[in-house]
Design a protein around this motif. Structure first.
Motif, short mmCIF file in Angstrom:
data_model
loop_
_atom_site.label_atom_id
_atom_site.label_comp_id
_atom_site.label_asym_id
_atom_site.label_seq_id
_atom_site.Cartn_x
_atom_site.Cartn_y
_atom_site.Cartn_z
N ALA A 84 -7.53 -6.46 -42.64
CA ALA A 84 -8.07 -5.10 -42.49
C ALA A 84 -7.00 -4.15 -41.97
N LEU A 85 -6.24 -4.61 -40.97
CA LEU A 85 -5.21 -3.76 -40.38
C LEU A 85 -4.16 -3.37 -41.41
N ALA A 86 -3.69 -4.37 -42.18
CA ALA A 86 -2.63 -4.10 -43.15
C ALA A 86 -3.13 -3.12 -44.21
N GLY A 87 -4.33 -3.38 -44.75
CA GLY A 87 -4.88 -2.51 -45.79
C GLY A 87 -5.09 -1.10 -45.26
N THR A 88 -5.60 -1.02 -44.03
CA THR A 88 -5.85 0.29 -43.43
C THR A 88 -4.54 1.06 -43.24
N ALA A 89 -3.52 0.35 -42.79
CA ALA A 89 -2.22 1.00 -42.58
C ALA A 89 -1.73 1.59 -43.89
N VAL A 90 -1.87 0.82 -44.99
CA VAL A 90 -1.44 1.32 -46.30
C VAL A 90 -2.23 2.58 -46.66
N ALA A 91 -3.56 2.52 -46.50
CA ALA A 91 -4.41 3.64 -46.88
C ALA A 91 -4.06 4.90 -46.08
N LEU A 92 -3.80 4.72 -44.77
CA LEU A 92 -3.50 5.88 -43.94
C LEU A 92 -2.11 6.44 -44.22
N ARG A 93 -1.22 5.56 -44.70
CA ARG A 93 0.15 5.99 -44.95
C ARG A 93 0.26 6.79 -46.26
N PHE A 94 -0.55 6.40 -47.26
CA PHE A 94 -0.46 7.07 -48.56
C PHE A 94 -1.80 7.72 -48.94
N PRO A 95 -2.25 8.70 -48.16
CA PRO A 95 -3.59 9.26 -48.39
C PRO A 95 -3.71 9.93 -49.76
N ASP A 96 -2.60 10.39 -50.33
CA ASP A 96 -2.72 11.18 -51.56
C ASP A 96 -2.43 10.39 -52.81
N ALA A 97 -2.22 9.08 -52.67
CA ALA A 97 -1.93 8.27 -53.85
C ALA A 97 -3.16 8.24 -54.76
N PRO A 98 -2.92 8.02 -56.09
CA PRO A 98 -4.06 7.94 -57.00
C PRO A 98 -5.02 6.85 -56.55
N ALA A 99 -6.33 7.10 -56.71
CA ALA A 99 -7.35 6.22 -56.14
C ALA A 99 -7.17 4.76 -56.57
N PHE A 100 -7.04 4.54 -57.89
CA PHE A 100 -6.98 3.16 -58.36
C PHE A 100 -5.80 2.43 -57.75
N MET A 101 -4.63 3.11 -57.78
CA MET A 101 -3.43 2.50 -57.21
C MET A 101 -3.62 2.21 -55.73
N LEU A 102 -4.23 3.15 -55.04
CA LEU A 102 -4.37 3.02 -53.59
C LEU A 102 -5.28 1.83 -53.25
N VAL A 103 -6.43 1.76 -53.93
CA VAL A 103 -7.37 0.66 -53.66
C VAL A 103 -6.69 -0.67 -53.93
N THR A 104 -6.03 -0.77 -55.09
CA THR A 104 -5.40 -2.03 -55.44
C THR A 104 -4.35 -2.42 -54.41
N THR A 105 -3.54 -1.45 -54.01
CA THR A 105 -2.49 -1.75 -53.04
C THR A 105 -3.09 -2.16 -51.70
N CYS A 106 -4.16 -1.47 -51.30
CA CYS A 106 -4.83 -1.84 -50.04
C CYS A 106 -5.34 -3.27 -50.09
N LEU A 107 -6.01 -3.61 -51.20
CA LEU A 107 -6.56 -4.96 -51.32
C LEU A 107 -5.44 -5.99 -51.28
N LEU A 108 -4.35 -5.67 -52.00
CA LEU A 108 -3.23 -6.61 -52.04
C LEU A 108 -2.64 -6.78 -50.64
N ALA A 109 -2.47 -5.66 -49.93
CA ALA A 109 -1.92 -5.73 -48.57
C ALA A 109 -2.83 -6.56 -47.69
N GLY A 110 -4.15 -6.36 -47.83
CA GLY A 110 -5.11 -7.13 -47.04
C GLY A 110 -4.97 -8.61 -47.31
N PHE A 111 -4.86 -8.95 -48.61
CA PHE A 111 -4.75 -10.36 -48.99
C PHE A 111 -3.48 -10.95 -48.39
#
Lengths: 520, 378
Positions: B108-135
């Motif tokens: 959760a921490l890693a995914g959240t950090a990614v989401a907060l760092r790139f708030p303006d990234a395209p939604a699909f890319m952002l979700v995927t990256t967050c999930l990947l970071a979480g994993f």
């Protein structure tokens, strides 16, 4: 209440017409055995002759299917070791039953009622241990932690424990197998003290020289049969060996063996066992293409560790192993397999198969990642099934289907699956450890046929076996292993069971000690 | 001497009947465990002068009595299923992962950090990256005890529990320091939570007005993938071999430590994914206590599902239902919250107890069936 049990005096234990069958084997076939106080009665026989089974029945661990046990003429039935112990029978197992993190006194007191009810009475126990220790020369300190004791000392703790429980008759199951020669001498002093104090000892062994130095009487078992009893005053070692390995040899038909190319070269190999002591001491052998080299020997003389070092699951301490001139001494198992080695391990269910895996899965324990059976990470089930089916038919494995968990198969069929798997890789070197042990006759015959076929096809086969008949009928050359060393290497035609039997028992076949002292 | 009274039956038939019997037992017994646990809890409820029937009715109604109940149940079942899948993989390699909580947190921490760092990234890319970071973060947290076990034989039960504490304190530090919500700071409330995540990182709510989010699909898809992984791939084959018999695996040149560490890493990854999905789908920020004990409850769900990825689906729904229903019961019947925990504890106890019972029964049956087959073979 008395914490230490008074010694239960028995002067004569008789086992009459004892029968015990296990599925498929008659472990004890109408055996008579008796033991008197003040004597050492040795039980001699090869592995699987029924010695341990017979003694486990006397100690209440197994129940006989027939026959009776008489204590001083009265019939006794033991439902558990506790019954045997309270009747005055003790047993020292090969593997000690001690808690390493406890002291000697705690171990001895374990499971015994305290003389103080709910409070421990370890001081009382300790006093008793000191007394017993002094009386029999056991040199055991009740306050020592068991984990700090040597193997020999632990064994003496086991003896103290038996004495503490009031044993009059003590069974020793291969007590010297785990000891150094010095410890063996110490043990014999203790055993003689016990006899002098009127205890009766059953001494199980297959080392002839020990048996002859210690025993009052010697009984020999072979294949679950009682072969006879001899008095120490008239021991003929030659005769004992014959009684032990016995059977007259079937006629040997010489086969055209003309040593092929050298496949496996082992030079001065030293290997440590699980206990950290050296169990293979400088073995040097050559294995040629198209031959079966048999390794004879009683179990526990380093054969297992030798096989493990050759296949690569145990790291040798020194020496070299060359496979077709490539040094594989420290090569990984996987590389050895890919270089053409295969192994039929001694412990079939532990090392050779996964019992909860299906027959098919067991066929693919190693080869599942072969490109023929997998694409990327995905298994190719159709190919796997076809391959497994072919092997099952080829090796005549009886199984309901390929998905049957292998544990549901009989020992012989499991062994055939293992063999099919190993041979399907067309190995250039095959190491077969006890391939027919515990396997029914039909499957044994088949497995032997396949080994010969493999030899004829040019594979170099190392056959480790305790079965001399098997070694003689299959091997081109036979080596004997005793206490980690190769005692002799013979062409099959140039040797006989007698010679091998002596070497296996640690004796020199040409020595003059063939006839025991005391015989005219 | 035993005499053969009847002709031995066809072993093939016996065997297939046997495996059906086993399957039935394995499926039924855990649910029986739940039932017994509820019976025992009923006694406790009676002591509190609460009508157990009414209480359980409230519980059932809360979880399964309405559509919104079902949705809540699914929301709770999602992290349970993901964590359970990881437990399942680890268990197959006979490695026990008690570190779900810590792995959830790290994911959760890693995914959240990614989401907060790139708030303006395209939604699909952002979700995927967050999930990947979480994993990946969860996997890393699982890899550490896995490596320690493989390399130094460190007991994984102890090390994963300790990893849980490290993760928890690490999160506490971040929530009250570097990652604290700037608004909470400026408003002076100092709530231990992160800022709200950018909308682009949110998982879609698939039913409006509920918490039901698309993470459910991810979990269900992964259940099938894990099944395929364990039974249809070479890696899964090796993991199962190592778990059932490390000795024989060694003799077949299967690397035992590596596969144990790998199974632990995957287990951590799935738990980490559970963590980030819970954040992106439900809370949309990390709040204190967001893990809700899923790391532990997931273990029991896995046991209830007989450690089978597909069996886990109904098991996690049942457990999700218990969690939701317990809340309703608490509200409707004024049952103290602590009792709910006790009831769940009893369920855990009886479910794990029932697996032992099954083993006993199966063992007994196996002996007789095996004997019949061997007789037939010889």
């Amino acid at each position: 209440m008395n914490s230490a049990v008074e010694r239960v005096h028995i002067s004569h234990v008789e086992m009459k017409e004892i029968v015990k069958t296990f599925p498929g084997v008659m472990a004890c076939n109408h055996i008579d055995f008796d033991i008197r106080s003040g004597e050492v009665h040795s039980l001699l026989g090869e592995n699987g002759a029924g010695k341990s089974t017979l003694m486990k029945m006397l100690y209440g661990m197994l129940r006989p299917d027939g026959g009776e046990i008489l204590l001083d003429g009265r019939r006794a039935v033991f439902h558990s070791p506790a019954d045997a112990i309270s009747a005055g029978i003790g047993m020292i197992h090969q593997h000690f039953m001690l808690v390493p993190t406890m002291t000697v006194a705690q171990n001895v007191a374990l499971g015994q009622p305290s003389s103080r009810g709910f409070m421990l009475d370890l001081d009382v126990v300790s006093d008793k241990i000191r007394k017993l220790s002094a009386e029999y020369g056991l040199r055991v300190n009740p306050d020592d932690l068991v984990s700090y004791l040597s193997v020999g000392e632990q064994q003496r703790v086991e003896i103290i424990k038996a004495l503490y429980l009031g044993a009059s008759i003590i069974i020793l199951d291969e007590p010297t197998a785990v000891l150094t020669p010095q410890e063996v001498d110490d043990l014999f002093v203790v055993l003689r003290n016990l006899v002098a104090e009127g205890h009766g000892l059953v001494f199980i062994s297959h080392k002839l020289h020990e048996v002859t130095t210690l025993s009052t009487r010697v009984s020999v078992l072979r294949d679950g049969h009682f072969m006879g009893t001899r008095d120490a005053s008239c021991l003929d070692r030659d005769e004992l060996v014959r009684m032990m390995v016995g059977r007259e040899l079937k006629e040997i038909t010489p086969r055209g063996y003309s040593g092929g190319a050298e496949r496996l070269k082992v030079r001065d190999l030293h290997v440590q066992g699980d206990r950290g002591t050296e169990v293979v001491c400088g073995v040097t052998i050559d294995l040629h293409a198209g031959e079966i080299l048999g390794i004879a020997g009683v179990a526990g003389n380093g054969q297992r560790e030798l096989a493990e070092a050759l296949i690569g699951v145990r790291v040798p301490t020194s020496g070299t192993i060359l496979l077709e001139d490539a040094d594989i001494t420290t090569a990984k198992l996987n590389n050895r397999i890919n270089a053409g080695m295969a192994m039929i391990p001694e412990e079939r269910m532990q090392d050779g198969a996964i019992k909860d895996f299906s027959v098919q899965e067991n066929v693919f324990l190693h080869d599942h990642s072969d490109p023929e059976f997998s694409a990327g990470i995905f298994l190719r089930f159709k190919k796997m099934e076809a391959h497994a089916r072919r092997l099952i038919q080829d090796f005549k494995v009886k199984t309901p289907n390929l998905d049957t968990p292998i544990r549901n198969l009989s020992g012989g069929n499991i062994q055939k699956v293992i063999m099919a798997r190993e041979l399907s890789r067309k190995p250039s070197v095959l190491i077969a450890s006890q391939p027919t042990r515990g396997v029914d006759i039909g499957a044994s015959e088949y497995i032997r046929e396949r080994l010969l076929l493999q030899r004829d096809n040019g594979t170099a086969v190392l056959l480790i076996s305790e079965d001399l008949d098997e070694l003689f009928s299959l091997s081109d050359r036979i080596a004997v292993m005793y206490e980690g060393r190769i005692m002799g290497l013979f062409n099959r035609e140039d040797t006989d069971v007698q010679t091998l039997g002596f070497l296996m028992a640690g004796l020199d076949p040409k020595g003059e000690s063939l006839v025991g002292p005391g015989c005219e | 001497m035993k005499e053969k009274r009847q002709k031995p039956q066809d072993p093939n038939q016996l065997l297939s009947r046997d495996s059906w019997f086993e399957l039935g037992l394995r499926t039924l017994f855990p649910f029986l465990g739940v039932l017994v646990a509820l019976l025992v809890s009923a006694v406790v409820l009676l002591f509190l002068r609460v009508n157990p029937l009414a209480a359980y009715a409230a519980m059932f109604r809360g979880a399964f009595g309405s559509m919104s109940g079902w949705y809540q149940t699914f929301v709770k079942a999602t992290p349970l299923l993901l964590v359970g899948l990881g437990i399942c993989i680890a268990f197959k390699a006979s490695v026990i992962n008690i570190g779900g909580e810590g792995q959830i947190i790290m994911g959760a921490l890693a995914g959240t950090a990614v989401a907060l760092r790139f708030p303006d990234a395209p939604a699909f890319m952002l979700v995927t990256t967050c999930l990947l970071a979480g994993f990946l973060a969860g996997a890393f947290w699982g890899f550490i005890p896995g490596y320690l076990k493989a390399r130094f034989k460190v007991n994984e039960i102890l090390s994963t529990i300790m990893m849980n504490h490290i993760a928890l304190q690490f999160m506490n530090y971040l929530l009250s320091g570097p990652m604290m919500d700037p608004e909470a700071r400026s408003a002076g409330t100092f709530l231990a939570q992160t800022a709200r995540l950018p909308a682009g990182s949110w998982l879609t709510r698939i039913v409006p007005q509920t918490l039901m989010h698309s993470g459910v699909y991810i979990a269900l898809t992964l259940a099938i993938l894990v099944y395929v992984f364990l039974w249809r791939t070479t890696i899964g084959f090796r993991i199962r071999a190592v778990g059932l018999n490390p000795q024989a695996s060694l003799y077949s040149a299967i690397n035992v430590p590596v596969n144990q560490a790998l199974s632990m890493t995957l287990a951590g990854g799935l738990a980490g994914l559970a963590g980030i999905i819970e954040v992106l789908g439900v809370h949309r920020r990390i709040i204190e206590g967001f893990t809700g004990g899923y790391g532990f409850t997931g273990i029991v769900a896995a046991l209830l599902g007989s450690l089978h990825p597909i069996g886990l689906i109904p098991a996690s729904i049942l457990f999700g239902g218990l969690l939701v229903g317990a809340n309703t019961m608490q509200r409707a019947m004024q049952v103290p919250a602590a009792l709910i925990q006790a009831i769940l504890g009893l369920v855990v106890l009886f479910v794990s107890g029932s697996t032992l019972g099954i083993q006993q029964i199966i063992k007994k049956r196996r002996i007789s069936v095996t004997a019949a087959i061997k007789e037939d073979q010889s």
